[in-house]
Scaffold this motif. Structure first.
Motif, mmCIF file in Angstrom:
data_model
loop_
_atom_site.group_PDB
_atom_site.id
_atom_site.type_symbol
_atom_site.label_atom_id
_atom_site.label_comp_id
_atom_site.label_asym_id
_atom_site.label_seq_id
_atom_site.Cartn_x
_atom_site.Cartn_y
_atom_site.Cartn_z
ATOM 1 N N LEU A 15 20.153 56.637 -12.912
ATOM 2 C CA LEU A 15 21.321 55.893 -12.438
ATOM 3 C C LEU A 15 21.039 54.399 -12.372
ATOM 4 O O LEU A 15 19.952 53.976 -11.988
ATOM 5 C CB LEU A 15 21.752 56.398 -11.062
ATOM 6 C CG LEU A 15 22.190 57.853 -10.989
ATOM 7 C CD1 LEU A 15 22.648 58.192 -9.580
ATOM 8 C CD2 LEU A 15 23.267 58.160 -12.005
ATOM 9 N N THR A 16 22.052 53.621 -12.730
ATOM 10 C CA THR A 16 21.965 52.162 -12.673
ATOM 11 C C THR A 16 23.136 51.645 -11.844
ATOM 12 O O THR A 16 23.951 52.413 -11.330
ATOM 13 C CB THR A 16 22.029 51.547 -14.084
ATOM 14 O OG1 THR A 16 23.358 51.708 -14.599
ATOM 15 C CG2 THR A 16 21.010 52.178 -15.026
ATOM 16 N N MET A 24 23.455 46.985 -6.445
ATOM 17 C CA MET A 24 24.733 46.301 -6.210
ATOM 18 C C MET A 24 25.576 46.992 -5.134
ATOM 19 O O MET A 24 26.758 47.239 -5.310
ATOM 20 C CB MET A 24 25.504 46.194 -7.523
ATOM 21 C CG MET A 24 24.760 45.375 -8.566
ATOM 22 S SD MET A 24 25.622 45.277 -10.134
ATOM 23 C CE MET A 24 26.966 44.188 -9.714
ATOM 24 N N TYR A 25 24.955 47.281 -4.010
ATOM 25 C CA TYR A 25 25.642 47.996 -2.939
ATOM 26 C C TYR A 25 26.808 47.202 -2.365
ATOM 27 O O TYR A 25 27.760 47.771 -1.845
ATOM 28 C CB TYR A 25 24.661 48.378 -1.833
ATOM 29 C CG TYR A 25 23.632 49.350 -2.309
ATOM 30 C CD1 TYR A 25 23.935 50.692 -2.418
ATOM 31 C CD2 TYR A 25 22.364 48.929 -2.699
ATOM 32 C CE1 TYR A 25 22.999 51.599 -2.890
ATOM 33 C CE2 TYR A 25 21.422 49.827 -3.168
ATOM 34 C CZ TYR A 25 21.752 51.153 -3.259
ATOM 35 O OH TYR A 25 20.833 52.040 -3.733
ATOM 36 N N GLY A 26 26.750 45.889 -2.467
ATOM 37 C CA GLY A 26 27.834 45.043 -1.976
ATOM 38 C C GLY A 26 29.135 45.242 -2.728
ATOM 39 O O GLY A 26 30.194 44.846 -2.259
ATOM 40 N N ARG A 27 29.089 45.893 -3.883
ATOM 41 C CA ARG A 27 30.299 46.161 -4.675
ATOM 42 C C ARG A 27 31.027 47.423 -4.242
ATOM 43 O O ARG A 27 32.126 47.698 -4.702
ATOM 44 C CB ARG A 27 29.931 46.291 -6.157
ATOM 45 C CG ARG A 27 29.271 45.073 -6.728
ATOM 46 C CD ARG A 27 30.320 44.094 -7.198
ATOM 47 N NE ARG A 27 29.689 42.925 -7.751
ATOM 48 C CZ ARG A 27 29.929 42.466 -8.950
ATOM 49 N NH1 ARG A 27 30.780 43.070 -9.730
ATOM 50 N NH2 ARG A 27 29.336 41.378 -9.362
ATOM 51 N N ILE A 60 20.752 63.413 -14.357
ATOM 52 C CA ILE A 60 22.070 62.829 -14.072
ATOM 53 C C ILE A 60 22.030 61.339 -14.400
ATOM 54 O O ILE A 60 21.130 60.614 -13.975
ATOM 55 C CB ILE A 60 22.461 63.031 -12.594
ATOM 56 C CG1 ILE A 60 22.526 64.509 -12.255
ATOM 57 C CG2 ILE A 60 23.758 62.316 -12.262
ATOM 58 C CD1 ILE A 60 23.597 65.287 -12.962
ATOM 59 N N SER A 61 23.042 60.874 -15.146
ATOM 60 C CA SER A 61 23.094 59.466 -15.552
ATOM 61 C C SER A 61 24.424 58.839 -15.151
ATOM 62 O O SER A 61 25.287 59.493 -14.558
ATOM 63 C CB SER A 61 22.913 59.358 -17.073
ATOM 64 O OG SER A 61 24.089 59.797 -17.730
ATOM 65 N N ASP A 62 24.588 57.587 -15.514
ATOM 66 C CA ASP A 62 25.833 56.870 -15.230
ATOM 67 C C ASP A 62 27.037 57.588 -15.841
ATOM 68 O O ASP A 62 28.121 57.611 -15.248
ATOM 69 C CB ASP A 62 25.763 55.441 -15.781
ATOM 70 C CG ASP A 62 24.692 54.605 -15.092
ATOM 71 O OD1 ASP A 62 24.357 54.879 -13.926
ATOM 72 O OD2 ASP A 62 24.190 53.661 -15.734
#
Length: 135
Positions: free
Chosen positions: A66-67, A92-95, A40-42
């Protein structure tokens, strides 16, 4: 897909499952686990969000392709739960749109910093029940 009433799908460790499978899931989908699905990818996450806009819980544990692009894509959903244990490419969980977030488990994500934690905590303060940032 034809399973218009299907809301919950678990595909744990389906190591040959790729992005095309996510695009084929029904729009009624609300909860999905693709934990251990290493292909599984972006692109798959993007297709999933486009095809299942009602998704509110996602487990992408051990999906190494995943990125942060996936986190940016997931920000458009009203997620109540996200589990992404052992995904070093995510930081980037803050997003995330955290207003509805009740559970966030990003154990093993090396890039989580204090500002991301603070942003999530502020945004999700009313509903957050489980936060796991262990390493």
């Amino acid at each position: 897909g034809n399973c218009r009433r299907l809301e919950v799908v678990g595909l744990f460790r389906q190591v040959r499952l790729g992005d095309d499978a996510l695009a084929a899931l029904p729009s009624s989908l609300q909860e999905l686990s693709v934990s251990g699905c290493s292909l599984i990818s972006d692109a798959g996450i993007k297709a999933l969000v486009e095809h299942a806009p009602q998704l509110h819980f996602l487990d992408v544990t051990r999906c190494p392709e995943l990125t942060d692009a996936s986190l940016m894509t997931l920000a458009s959903l009203k997620l109540t739960g996200l589990v992404c244990y052992a995904n070093a490419g995510l930081s980037m969980y803050g997003r995330l749109r955290a207003f509805d977030l009740r559970r966030l488990d990003c154990t093993g994500s090396r890039g989580v910093d204090g500002s991301a934690i603070a942003k999530i905590a502020r945004a999700a303060a009313a509903k957050l029940e489980i936060l796991n940032l262990s390493w």
